[in-house]
Motif scaffolding. Structure first.
Motif, mmCIF file in Angstrom:
data_model
loop_
_atom_site.group_PDB
_atom_site.id
_atom_site.type_symbol
_atom_site.label_atom_id
_atom_site.label_comp_id
_atom_site.label_asym_id
_atom_site.label_seq_id
_atom_site.Cartn_x
_atom_site.Cartn_y
_atom_site.Cartn_z
ATOM 1 N N TYR A 57 0.870 -1.163 0.007
ATOM 2 C CA TYR A 57 0.000 0.062 -0.205
ATOM 3 C C TYR A 57 0.757 1.411 0.018
ATOM 4 C CZ TYR A 57 0.900 -0.485 5.017
ATOM 5 O OH TYR A 57 1.399 -0.570 6.461
ATOM 6 N N VAL A 89 -3.627 6.573 5.129
ATOM 7 C CA VAL A 89 -4.263 6.230 6.314
ATOM 8 C C VAL A 89 -5.900 5.991 5.905
ATOM 9 C CG1 VAL A 89 -2.783 8.028 7.654
ATOM 10 C CG2 VAL A 89 -4.919 8.594 6.682
ATOM 11 N N ALA A 90 -6.339 5.118 7.235
ATOM 12 C CA ALA A 90 -7.728 4.490 6.873
ATOM 13 C C ALA A 90 -8.503 4.725 7.581
ATOM 14 C CB ALA A 90 -7.438 2.770 6.766
ATOM 15 N N GLY A 91 -8.324 5.540 8.964
ATOM 16 C CA GLY A 91 -9.527 5.959 9.892
ATOM 17 C C GLY A 91 -10.432 6.737 9.420
ATOM 18 N N GLY A 92 -11.632 6.888 10.302
ATOM 19 C CA GLY A 92 -12.641 7.903 9.784
ATOM 20 C C GLY A 92 -13.257 8.276 10.948
ATOM 21 N N ASP B 126 -14.495 3.994 7.789
ATOM 22 C CA ASP B 126 -13.129 3.850 8.659
ATOM 23 C C ASP B 126 -12.360 2.557 8.196
ATOM 24 O OD1 ASP B 126 -14.420 1.843 9.554
ATOM 25 O OD2 ASP B 126 -14.364 2.661 11.783
ATOM 26 N N ASP B 127 -12.619 2.040 6.824
ATOM 27 C CA ASP B 127 -12.037 0.805 6.511
ATOM 28 C C ASP B 127 -11.971 1.136 4.928
ATOM 29 O OD1 ASP B 127 -13.654 -1.487 5.554
ATOM 30 O OD2 ASP B 127 -14.641 -0.160 6.926
ATOM 31 N N PHE B 128 -10.975 0.553 4.341
ATOM 32 C CA PHE B 128 -10.710 0.502 2.859
ATOM 33 C C PHE B 128 -11.648 -0.444 2.180
ATOM 34 C CE2 PHE B 128 -7.824 3.867 3.088
ATOM 35 C CZ PHE B 128 -7.683 4.263 1.612
ATOM 36 N N ARG B 131 -14.652 1.389 1.667
ATOM 37 C CA ARG B 131 -14.640 2.659 0.780
ATOM 38 C C ARG B 131 -14.392 1.908 -0.780
ATOM 39 N NH1 ARG B 131 -10.886 4.524 4.986
ATOM 40 N NH2 ARG B 131 -11.580 6.637 5.760
ATOM 41 N N ALA B 149 -9.658 10.345 5.119
ATOM 42 C CA ALA B 149 -9.456 9.400 6.037
ATOM 43 C C ALA B 149 -8.402 9.996 6.842
ATOM 44 C CB ALA B 149 -8.773 8.191 5.310
ATOM 45 N N VAL B 150 -8.065 9.549 8.431
ATOM 46 C CA VAL B 150 -7.328 10.125 9.266
ATOM 47 C C VAL B 150 -6.677 8.898 9.958
ATOM 48 C CG1 VAL B 150 -8.570 12.182 9.631
ATOM 49 C CG2 VAL B 150 -9.321 10.416 10.751
ATOM 50 N N SER B 151 -5.405 9.438 10.590
ATOM 51 C CA SER B 151 -4.909 8.471 11.612
ATOM 52 C C SER B 151 -3.845 9.450 12.286
ATOM 53 C CB SER B 151 -4.180 7.417 10.833
ATOM 54 O OG SER B 151 -3.023 6.819 11.820
ATOM 55 N N PHE B 172 -5.314 4.327 -4.500
ATOM 56 C CA PHE B 172 -4.894 3.369 -3.610
ATOM 57 C C PHE B 172 -5.389 1.714 -3.934
ATOM 58 C CE2 PHE B 172 -6.773 7.253 -1.294
ATOM 59 C CZ PHE B 172 -5.944 7.590 -0.946
ATOM 60 N N PRO B 173 -4.513 1.410 -4.903
ATOM 61 C CA PRO B 173 -4.830 0.074 -5.476
ATOM 62 C C PRO B 173 -4.685 -1.133 -4.526
ATOM 63 C CG PRO B 173 -2.551 0.645 -6.257
ATOM 64 C CD PRO B 173 -3.095 1.960 -5.524
ATOM 65 N N VAL B 174 -4.016 -1.045 -3.197
ATOM 66 C CA VAL B 174 -3.759 -1.739 -2.447
ATOM 67 C C VAL B 174 -4.322 -1.234 -1.048
ATOM 68 C CG1 VAL B 174 -2.238 -3.274 -0.832
ATOM 69 C CG2 VAL B 174 -1.833 -2.869 -3.363
ATOM 70 N N PRO B 176 -4.455 -0.026 2.790
ATOM 71 C CA PRO B 176 -3.879 -0.163 4.112
ATOM 72 C C PRO B 176 -4.498 -0.830 4.951
ATOM 73 C CG PRO B 176 -4.908 1.977 3.835
ATOM 74 C CD PRO B 176 -4.978 1.450 2.602
ATOM 75 N N PRO B 177 -3.718 -1.490 5.878
ATOM 76 C CA PRO B 177 -4.500 -2.504 6.834
ATOM 77 C C PRO B 177 -5.463 -1.735 7.786
ATOM 78 C CG PRO B 177 -2.174 -2.190 7.623
ATOM 79 C CD PRO B 177 -2.607 -1.358 6.262
ATOM 80 N N GLU B 179 -6.654 -0.856 11.178
ATOM 81 C CA GLU B 179 -6.003 -0.683 12.422
ATOM 82 C C GLU B 179 -6.931 0.156 13.323
ATOM 83 O OE1 GLU B 179 -2.144 0.358 11.820
ATOM 84 O OE2 GLU B 179 -2.802 1.503 10.191
#
Lengths: 92, 244
Positions: A57, A89-92, B126-128, B131, B149-151, B172-174, B176-177, B179
Motif C-alpha cells: 500500500y 491512512v484508513a481511519g474515519g 473507517d476502512d478500505f 471505501r 481518512a485520518v490517523s 489506492f490499489p492496495v 492499507p491495513p 487498524e
C-alpha cells in the motif's frame, strides 16, 4: 548522486524526517528504498514486509509523478530526483 | 426563491456564490457515509451551510471512546445509534434541513441503494473494504465522491469525479491495513471540514475541486501537500481491470 526523499505520516515518523540519500549513478528506485529502510528498524518495518517485499500500500512518487511498485527495479534514478513515500491512512 | 429567513441565515455566505448558489445548496442531496470522526464535522458544517438533504448512513452505536472526536455525539448519547444522535443535532442546528438516516452497514448489495440519488457522497468510513464498495457504487451511478481518512495527526482528502479523474482504487490499489489507530479529534475535524468544503464548492460551482489531487494533512507540522494522482488504465474499479 543525491536523491531527496520526502516522506509522510507513519513513514515520516519512522524515518525521522526528509532525507538526502547518496546512491550510485543510475541506481534503481529499489536500491534507494533499501537504503532508506536501513536508516532504522522503524523505517524497515514501515516500508517492508518481513519477507523483504515493499509493503503493497506504500505510494511512491518520483518528482511528483506516481511510480508503480512493479517498476521500482527498472526505474533508474537521476541526480536531484525527489522521491516521495506515502502510506495511506484508513481511519474515519 | 430564498425566504427572508434564509436570506438572513445565509447572509454572510451568499456574497460568495450568489442566491443561485445558495438555492443549489438548498436543493442538494448529500450522502454522508459514516457518522463518526469525519462524518460528524462534515455533516454539521453542511447542515449549517444550508444543504437541503443529508442522508446519513452508519451501522454503529455511540461509544464513550468516540466522544473525543465524534462531535455530534454527546455523553448522553452513549448507546444510541449514531445516525439518530447525529440527525437530532443536525436538525437542532438547522431546522430547514431534511435528514434521512439508515442505521445499516454498506455491503455489496445495498451500496448503490444507500447512496441512492445523492448528488455527491462523502466517504467518512473507517476502512478500505467499505471505501472500495462506495467507490464502485459511486462510479456505477456517476456520483462524485469526496474521500477522507485520518490517523493520528495525519489525514488525506481527494475528490473523485467518476470517469473523469482518478478513482479511489486508482490512487489506492492496495488497501492499507484496518487498524484501531489513535486519532486526535482535531485531525478528524480538519479533514472532515475539508470534505465539507469540497461538497460546498462542488454544489455551488465555486473554486477548483480536489480532483486528480490528493491532499495530505500533517497536523504535527500544520502543513499540507498536494500530490498529483492520475487515472490508472488497468484500474480494477474504473479501468480495464473492472468487472461490471
Amino acid at each position: 548522486m543525491q536523491i531527496q526523499v520526502r516522506s509522510f505520516a507513519r513513514i515520516r515518523e519512522a524515518i525521522g524526517g526528509d532525507l538526502i540519500v547518496e546512491v550510485p549513478d543510475g541506481a534503481p528506485l529499489a536500491r534507494l528504498l533499501a537504503v532508506v529502510g536501513d536508516v532504522s528498524e522503524e523505517a524497515q518495518n514501515a516500508l517492508f514486509e518481513e519477507n523483504g517485499e515493499l509493503k503493497g500500500y506504500v505510494i511512491l512518487m518520483r518528482n511528483g509523478k506516481r511510480v508503480r511498485q512493479g517498476d521500482i527495479d527498472a526505474l533508474a534514478l537521476a541526480d536531484g530526483d525527489e522521491i516521495a513515500l506515502f502510506p495511506p491512512v484508513a481511519g474515519g | 426563491m430564498l425566504t427572508e429567513r434564509e436570506r438572513e441565515r445565509y447572509r454572510r455566505q451568499i456574497p460568495l456564490f450568489g442566491e443561485a448558489g445558495q438555492q443549489r445548496l438548498g436543493k442538494a442531496r448529500v450522502a454522508v457515509v459514516g457518522a463518526g470522526g469525519l462524518g460528524c464535522p462534515a455533516a454539521l458544517y453542511l447542515a449549517a451551510a444550508g444543504i437541503g438533504e443529508i442522508r446519513l448512513v452508519d451501522p454503529d452505536r455511540v461509544e464513550r471512546s468516540n466522544l473525543n472526536r465524534q462531535v455530534l455525539h454527546h455523553e448522553g448519547d452513549v448507546g444510541r445509534p449514531k445516525v439518530a444522535s447525529a440527525a437530532e443535532k443536525l436538525l437542532a442546528q438547522n431546522p430547514g434541513l431534511t435528514v434521512s438516516v439508515r442505521h445499516a452497514a454498506i455491503d455489496e448489495k445495498n451500496a448503490e441503494d444507500l447512496i441512492g440519488d445523492a448528488d455527491i457522497v462523502v466517504d467518512a468510513v473507517d476502512d478500505f473494504a467499505t471505501r472500495y464498495l462506495l467507490n464502485r457504487a459511486a462510479l456505477a451511478k456517476g456520483i462524485p465522491l469526496v474521500h477522507g481518512a485520518v490517523s493520528g495527526f495525519d489525514g488525506q482528502v481527494t475528490t473523485v469525479l467518476p470517469g473523469r479523474t482518478a478513482c479511489l482504487r486508482c490512487i489506492f490499489p492496495v488497501p492499507p491495513p484496518k487498524e484501531s489507530v489513535p486519532v486526535v479529534g482535531a485531525t478528524a475535524g480538519v479533514v472532515g471540514l475539508i470534505q465539507a468544503n469540497e461538497v460546498i464548492k462542488y454544489v455551488t460551482g465555486t473554486g477548483d475541486p480536489l480532483k486528480g489531487r490528493l491532499l495530505l494533512w500533517d497536523g504535527r507540522s500544520a502543513s499540507t501537500v498536494l500530490l498529483s494522482v492520475e487515472r490508472q488504465e488497468d484500474c480494477a474499479d474504473c479501468g480495464s481491470g473492472a468487472h461490471r
